[in-house]
Write a protein that holds these residues in place. Structure first.
Motif, PDB file in Angstrom:
ATOM      1  N   ALA A 161      68.926  52.480 -38.325  1.00  0.00           N
ATOM      2  CA  ALA A 161      67.887  51.629 -37.736  1.00  0.00           C
ATOM      3  C   ALA A 161      67.120  50.884 -38.823  1.00  0.00           C
ATOM      4  CB  ALA A 161      66.919  52.487 -36.918  1.00  0.00           C
ATOM      5  N   THR A 162      66.484  49.790 -38.406  1.00  0.00           N
ATOM      6  CA  THR A 162      65.573  49.054 -39.297  1.00  0.00           C
ATOM      7  C   THR A 162      64.130  49.191 -38.829  1.00  0.00           C
ATOM      8  OG1 THR A 162      65.897  47.008 -38.039  1.00  0.00           O
ATOM      9  CG2 THR A 162      67.363  47.397 -39.931  1.00  0.00           C
ATOM     10  N   GLN A 163      63.933  49.643 -37.575  1.00  0.00           N
ATOM     11  CA  GLN A 163      62.594  49.840 -37.037  1.00  0.00           C
ATOM     12  C   GLN A 163      62.563  51.162 -36.270  1.00  0.00           C
ATOM     13  OE1 GLN A 163      61.929  46.324 -34.625  1.00  0.00           O
ATOM     14  NE2 GLN A 163      60.756  45.353 -36.252  1.00  0.00           N
ATOM     15  N   ALA A 164      61.416  51.830 -36.307  1.00  0.00           N
ATOM     16  CA  ALA A 164      61.258  53.080 -35.563  1.00  0.00           C
ATOM     17  C   ALA A 164      59.783  53.255 -35.200  1.00  0.00           C
ATOM     18  CB  ALA A 164      61.754  54.267 -36.373  1.00  0.00           C
ATOM     19  N   THR A 165      59.550  53.914 -34.053  1.00  0.00           N
ATOM     20  CA  THR A 165      58.182  54.141 -33.569  1.00  0.00           C
ATOM     21  C   THR A 165      58.063  55.568 -33.045  1.00  0.00           C
ATOM     22  OG1 THR A 165      57.941  51.823 -32.937  1.00  0.00           O
ATOM     23  CG2 THR A 165      56.393  53.382 -31.955  1.00  0.00           C
ATOM     24  N   ILE A 166      56.941  56.217 -33.352  1.00  0.00           N
ATOM     25  CA  ILE A 166      56.590  57.501 -32.738  1.00  0.00           C
ATOM     26  C   ILE A 166      55.226  57.325 -32.080  1.00  0.00           C
ATOM     27  CG2 ILE A 166      56.080  59.937 -33.129  1.00  0.00           C
ATOM     28  CD1 ILE A 166      57.966  59.927 -35.467  1.00  0.00           C
ATOM     29  N   ARG A 167      55.113  57.748 -30.789  1.00  0.00           N
ATOM     30  CA  ARG A 167      53.863  57.597 -30.038  1.00  0.00           C
ATOM     31  C   ARG A 167      53.484  58.945 -29.437  1.00  0.00           C
ATOM     32  NH1 ARG A 167      51.140  53.437 -27.563  1.00  0.00           N
ATOM     33  NH2 ARG A 167      52.773  51.956 -28.136  1.00  0.00           N
ATOM     34  N   PHE A 168      52.206  59.323 -29.577  1.00  0.00           N
ATOM     35  CA  PHE A 168      51.644  60.524 -28.967  1.00  0.00           C
ATOM     36  C   PHE A 168      50.613  60.103 -27.913  1.00  0.00           C
ATOM     37  CE2 PHE A 168      52.541  64.668 -31.098  1.00  0.00           C
ATOM     38  CZ  PHE A 168      53.521  64.230 -31.955  1.00  0.00           C
ATOM     39  N   ASP A 169      50.750  60.620 -26.663  1.00  0.00           N
ATOM     40  CA  ASP A 169      49.798  60.339 -25.580  1.00  0.00           C
ATOM     41  C   ASP A 169      49.406  61.647 -24.903  1.00  0.00           C
ATOM     42  OD1 ASP A 169      49.417  57.529 -25.600  1.00  0.00           O
ATOM     43  OD2 ASP A 169      51.425  57.262 -24.799  1.00  0.00           O
ATOM     44  N   TYR A 170      48.229  61.608 -24.239  1.00  0.00           N
ATOM     45  CA  TYR A 170      47.795  62.736 -23.413  1.00  0.00           C
ATOM     46  C   TYR A 170      47.249  62.154 -22.118  1.00  0.00           C
ATOM     47  CZ  TYR A 170      45.347  66.919 -21.852  1.00  0.00           C
ATOM     48  OH  TYR A 170      44.920  67.987 -21.120  1.00  0.00           O
ATOM     49  N   ASP A 171      47.946  62.486 -20.995  1.00  0.00           N
ATOM     50  CA  ASP A 171      47.575  61.855 -19.724  1.00  0.00           C
ATOM     51  C   ASP A 171      47.680  62.881 -18.595  1.00  0.00           C
ATOM     52  OD1 ASP A 171      49.021  59.386 -17.525  1.00  0.00           O
ATOM     53  OD2 ASP A 171      46.907  59.834 -17.888  1.00  0.00           O
ATOM     54  N   LYS A 172      46.578  63.088 -17.898  1.00  0.00           N
ATOM     55  CA  LYS A 172      46.552  63.966 -16.724  1.00  0.00           C
ATOM     56  C   LYS A 172      47.096  65.360 -17.049  1.00  0.00           C
ATOM     57  CE  LYS A 172      47.015  60.084 -13.499  1.00  0.00           C
ATOM     58  NZ  LYS A 172      47.824  59.473 -12.435  1.00  0.00           N
ATOM     59  N   GLY A 173      46.635  65.904 -18.177  1.00  0.00           N
ATOM     60  CA  GLY A 173      47.012  67.265 -18.540  1.00  0.00           C
ATOM     61  C   GLY A 173      48.396  67.397 -19.142  1.00  0.00           C
ATOM     62  N   GLN A 174      49.052  66.267 -19.423  1.00  0.00           N
ATOM     63  CA  GLN A 174      50.395  66.318 -19.998  1.00  0.00           C
ATOM     64  C   GLN A 174      50.427  65.640 -21.372  1.00  0.00           C
ATOM     65  OE1 GLN A 174      52.978  64.569 -16.971  1.00  0.00           O
ATOM     66  NE2 GLN A 174      53.715  66.622 -16.456  1.00  0.00           N
ATOM     67  N   ILE A 175      51.130  66.294 -22.306  1.00  0.00           N
ATOM     68  CA  ILE A 175      51.359  65.715 -23.635  1.00  0.00           C
ATOM     69  C   ILE A 175      52.681  64.954 -23.588  1.00  0.00           C
ATOM     70  CG2 ILE A 175      51.710  66.224 -26.081  1.00  0.00           C
ATOM     71  CD1 ILE A 175      50.223  68.910 -25.509  1.00  0.00           C
ATOM     72  N   VAL A 176      52.657  63.690 -23.998  1.00  0.00           N
ATOM     73  CA  VAL A 176      53.854  62.852 -23.966  1.00  0.00           C
ATOM     74  C   VAL A 176      54.133  62.355 -25.388  1.00  0.00           C
ATOM     75  CG1 VAL A 176      54.971  60.810 -22.999  1.00  0.00           C
ATOM     76  CG2 VAL A 176      53.318  62.112 -21.622  1.00  0.00           C
ATOM     77  N   VAL A 177      55.342  62.650 -25.897  1.00  0.00           N
ATOM     78  CA  VAL A 177      55.768  62.190 -27.222  1.00  0.00           C
ATOM     79  C   VAL A 177      56.976  61.278 -27.046  1.00  0.00           C
ATOM     80  CG1 VAL A 177      56.516  62.849 -29.537  1.00  0.00           C
ATOM     81  CG2 VAL A 177      54.985  64.345 -28.249  1.00  0.00           C
ATOM     82  N   LEU A 178      56.904  60.083 -27.602  1.00  0.00           N
ATOM     83  CA  LEU A 178      57.977  59.099 -27.492  1.00  0.00           C
ATOM     84  C   LEU A 178      58.466  58.747 -28.899  1.00  0.00           C
ATOM     85  CD1 LEU A 178      59.604  57.179 -25.618  1.00  0.00           C
ATOM     86  CD2 LEU A 178      57.835  55.452 -26.032  1.00  0.00           C
ATOM     87  N   ILE A 179      59.786  58.870 -29.148  1.00  0.00           N
ATOM     88  CA  ILE A 179      60.405  58.523 -30.436  1.00  0.00           C
ATOM     89  C   ILE A 179      61.540  57.548 -30.152  1.00  0.00           C
ATOM     90  CG2 ILE A 179      61.565  59.397 -32.499  1.00  0.00           C
ATOM     91  CD1 ILE A 179      60.267  62.110 -31.934  1.00  0.00           C
ATOM     92  N   GLU A 180      61.445  56.324 -30.691  1.00  0.00           N
ATOM     93  CA  GLU A 180      62.485  55.337 -30.405  1.00  0.00           C
ATOM     94  C   GLU A 180      62.817  54.526 -31.653  1.00  0.00           C
ATOM     95  OE1 GLU A 180      61.174  52.738 -27.336  1.00  0.00           O
ATOM     96  OE2 GLU A 180      59.144  52.545 -28.122  1.00  0.00           O
TER      97      GLU A 180
END
Length: 643
Positions: free
Chosen positions: A575-594
Motif C-alpha cells: 500500500a501507499t496509504q493507510a488509515t487507523i480509526r478509533f471510535d466509541y459509539d453507544k457503548g461499542q468500541i469500533v476500530v477501523l484499519i484500511e
C-alpha cells in the motif's frame, strides 16, 4: 585487538616501490617548492613536481591532507591535458593514498582503480602496474573484501614473475599476508609476511619492516605463541622508533600490553599501554588516545580493578564521541555494558546495552555479547517476578481479610436476633461475593502473567542458554563464522524477550486502563513500520474515547488484534496509504484499519494473513471482526467490541 594504521601505509609503500625516477625534478619538499615557483612552463616535469609535492605533503610527519589533495587535483588536470599517462597515474595513486589514510576506503579504491586503468591503457612499466594492483588490493582489504585482496595480489605476483620484476614488490606479499590474517588464518599469513620482511630488509625500509613485524606479532597472538608475539612486537617497536613513526609506536605498545595481558602478565602490561597513551597525548591524536584508554580499561577489568576500568573505558568512549568514530563508539559502549554486567550492575549494563543497540544499524548486526543479553533479559524478568511477588502478597492479604470477616460474621450470628442474623447473612454474602470476585481477578491476572512469561520468556531463555553454550564450543573449535550466526540468533531472541516483557508490563499497568492509551500505543507501534515502507499513514481518534470504560482483557485483545493487522498491512499489502480509526459509539468500541494496497480474496486461505488468530481473539472478547478485501482493491478491517 586494536591496531590502527597497520595497513594504512601499505598503499603509500607501494607507491614508493612503483615510483620511477623523476628526471630534472628535486625530491625534497623545500627544493620542489622552489622548482615550482621558478619553473614557469607547465610541461610533464611540472606534473612530476606537483606529484612529488602532493606526496610529500600527505606522507610527512605533519601531513596536510587538504592541501595535498588540492595540489594533486591540479597535477591530474594538467596530466590529462598533456596526455601524460605516467603523471596522471601517479596523481590518481597519490590522491587514493590520501583517501586511504583518512579512512575513506571506497574513494581510495575508486582512485587506485583509475590509476591501474591508466597504467594499463598507457602501457606503463610492469613494476608500476604490479604496484597499482597491490594498491587496489590494499583498498579492498579496508573494505573487508579479503577474497578479492588475494585475487588482486596473486595477479600482481604473476605479472612480476612473467616480466621478472626485480626486486619483487614487498607489499604484494604483505597484502596477501594481511588478507589471511584478517580471515584468522595466521599459519597461511606468516610465510607471506616473512617474504615481505626479507624484501624490506634488502630495501632498508624500516617503516615497512615495523608494519610487517607488528602484523606477524598479531598472527602469533592468534596462535597463542606469546613469546614469539613479544619478539616481533619489540623488533617492530625498534624499527618504528628508527623511522620516527610515532603513531605506529603507539599501536605496537598497545599490542605488547595486550599480549602480556593474554599471557596472564596483566600488571606488566599497564606501563606499555600508558606509554602509548603518552604518545597520543603528545601528538594530540584523540583516536590513538581512545585506543589506549580502551585497552587500559580492559586490562584493569581482567585484574578485577573495576574503578580504573570504568574510568578508562568512559574516557575512551568520550574521545570516540568527540571524533565521531562510529565503530569505536559502538565497541566502547559494548565494553562498558560488558563491564557492568561482570560487576552485576544490571541497571547500568542494561542502559549501555540499549545505547549500543540504538547505535547499531538494524541491517548490519555487529558484535553483541550473549552474556550481557542474558543478564539484560534476566534483569527485566526479575522486575516482572517482583511484580508477581507483590500480586501474591496482595492475594494473601485478601485471604487474611476474608478470614477475619468470616470470624466477624460468626460473632454477629451469636447475637440471636433473627432479623439481624438474616441482614448480616445477606451483607456477608454480598461482601464475600465482591471479595471473591476481586480475588478471582487477581488470581486470573497472576495466571495470565505466569502463562505469558512461560510462553514468551521461558522457552526463549532456554534457547539462549543452549545457544550460548554452543557458541563457546564453536569458538573453542575456531569456527568464528558459525559462532557469529549463533550470536545473531541470541541477539534476536533477547530483543524478542525485551519486547514481550515490555508488552506484559504495559498490559498490567492500571494507568493504561483507557481507550486513548491503547490508541496511542498502537500508533507508536505502527508509525515507524509505515515510515519504513513509505506508506502515508493517518491515525484518527474520536474525542468520545475518553468516556469508554475498558478492562485489561479487552485492552490486551484490542492491541494484539491491531498489531497483527498492522504487521499484515506492512508485510503484504504494497500500500501507499493507510488509515487507523478509533471510535466509541453507544457503548461499542469500533476500530477501523484500511489501506489502498493490492488486496486479496478473504475466502482464499493464504496461510499468512493471521485472520484466524484475529477472529479468535475477537470472539474471546465477545466482539465481531469483519474483513473486506478484493484483489487490487485494498483491504478494510472493522472490529466492534462492547465497551
Amino acid at each position: 585487538m586494536q591496531y590502527r594504521l597497520l595497513l594504512a601505509f601499505l598503499g603509500y609503500l607501494t607507491v614508493l616501490n612503483g615510483r620511477l625516477a623523476l628526471a630534472q625534478v628535486p625530491n625534497s619538499l623545500d627544493s620542489v617548492r622552489v622548482y615550482l615557483k621558478t619553473h614557469t612552463v607547465q610541461d610533464t616535469n611540472y606534473v612530476r613536481a606537483l606529484n612529488v609535492l602532493g606526496r610529500e605533503l600527505h606522507s610527512g610527519a605533519d601531513p596536510d591532507y587538504e592541501r595535498a589533495d588540492s595540489v594533486l587535483k591540479v597535477s591530474e588536470q594538467l596530466a590529462e591535458k598533456l596526455h601524460y599517462g605516467l603523471g596522471l597515474a601517479k596523481a590518481f595513486t597519490n590522491r587514493a593514498s590520501i583517501y586511504y589514510l583518512t579512512d575513506q576506503p571506497q574513494l581510495a579504491l575508486d582512485y587506485f582503480q583509475k590509476a591501474l586503468t591508466t597504467a594499463e591503457n598507457h602501457q606503463l612499466p610492469p613494476r608500476f602496474i604490479c604496484g597499482a594492483l597491490s594498491n587496489v588490493a590494499a583498498a579492498l582489504g579496508k573494505l573487508q573484501r579479503y577474497d578479492k585482496v588475494v585475487e588482486m595480489e596473486l595477479r600482481s605476483l604473476k605479472l612480476q614473475e612473467k616480466y621478472n620484476v626485480q626486486p619483487r614488490i614487498a607489499t604484494t606479499y604483505g597484502g596477501i599476508g594481511n588478507a589471511f590474517r584478517q580471515m584468522r588464518k595466521p599459519q597461511q599469513a606468516l610465510p607471506y609476511y616473512q617474504q615481505a620482511l626479507r624484501l624490506m630488509k634488502v630495501e632498508k625500509n624500516t617503516r615497512g619492516m615495523s608494519i610487517i613485524e607488528n602484523n606477524m606479532g598479531i598472527c602469533y597472538d592468534y596462535l597463542e605463541r606469546y613469546d614469539q608475539s613479544l619478539k616481533y612486537y619489540k623488533m617492530a617497536l625498534k624499527h618504528a622508533e628508527e623511522a620516527k613513526f610515532e603513531l605506529l609506536q603507539a599501536d605496537i605498545l598497545v599490542n605488547i600490553g595486550l599480549t602480556l595481558n593474554l599471557s596472564k602478565r596483566s600488571a606488566e602490561a599497564i606501563p606499555f599501554v600508558e606509554q602509548s597513551l603518552a604518545i597520543g597525548r603528545r601528538q594530540e591524536n584523540k583516536a590513538s588516545m581512545a585506543t589506549a584508554y580502551f585497552n587500559l580499561g580492559r586490562i584493569y577489568e581482567d585484574l578485577k580493578q573495576y574503578k580504573p576500568a570504568e574510568e578508562n573505558l568512559k574516557n575512551a568512549l568520550a574521545l570516540a564521541k568527540e571524533i565521531d568514530h562510529t565503530d569505536k563508539i559502538t565497541n566502547y559502549t559494548q565494553a562498558l555494558a560488558d563491564l557492568y554486567g561482570g560487576m552485576k550492575n544490571f541497571e547500568e549494563a542494561y542502559r549501555f546495552q540499549l545505547e549500543k543497540n540504538r547505535q547499531t544499524d538494524s541491517v548490519k548486526t555487529v558484535r553483541t555479547d550473549a552474556e550481557v543479553q542474558r543478564l539484560v533479559a534476566g534483569y527485566e524478568t526479575g522486575k516482572k517476578e517482583a511484580q508477581i511477588k507483590i500480586l501474591r502478597q496482595q492475594a494473601q492479604l485478601q485471604k487474611e481479610e476474608l478470614r477475619q470477616q468470616r470470624f466477624q460474621r460468626n460473632t454477629f450470628l451469636i447475637g440471636g436476633i433473627l432479623l439481624l442474623l438474616l441482614g448480616g447473612a445477606v451483607t456477608a454474602w454480598l461482601l464475600n461475593r465482591a471479595r471473591l470476585r476481586r480475588l478471582e481477578d487477581s488470581l486470573k491476572l497472576r495466571k495470565q502473567i505466569a502463562h505469558d512469561l512461560h510462553d514468551e520468556v521461558g522457552s526463549t531463555l532456554s534457547s539462549i542458554s543452549l545457544l550460548s553454550g554452543h557458541t563457546n564450543e564453536l569458538l573453542r573449535q575456531n569456527r568464528p563464522e558459525t559462532a557469529q550466526k549463533m550470536v545473531k540468533k541470541i541477539y534476536t531472541d533477547a530483543r524478542q524477550i525485551l519486547e514481550s516483557i515490555d508488552e506484559i508490563i504495559w498490559t498490567i499497568n492500571p494507568g493504561n486502563d483507557s481507550l486513548p492509551r491503547i490508541a496511542m500505543r498502537l500508533q507508536e507501534y505502527a508509525q515507524p513500520l509505515m515510515d519504513s515502507k513509505n506508506i502515508r499513514f493517518s491515525f484518527v481518534t474520536n474525542p468520545s474515547l475518553d468516556l469508554a470504560p475498558i478492562s485489561m482483557e479487552v485492552r490486551r485483545g484490542l492491541y494484539l488484534i491491531g498489531k497483527e493487522a498492522v504487521n499484515n498491512l506492512v508485510k503484504y499489502s504494497n500500500a501507499t496509504q493507510a488509515t487507523i480509526r478509533f471510535d466509541y459509539d453507544k457503548g461499542q468500541i469500533v476500530v477501523l484499519i484500511e489501506d489502498n494496497g493490492r488486496g486479496f480474496s478473504p475466502d482464499q486461505n493464504t496461510g499468512r494473513t493471521g485472520q484466524q488468530s484475529m477472529q479468535q481473539r475477537a470472539r474471546e472478547l465477545g466482539g465481531e471482526l469483519t474483513v473486506q478485501s478484493a484483489p487490487d482493491d485494498g483491504t478494510r478491517i472493522r472490529l466492534v467490541v462492547n465497551g
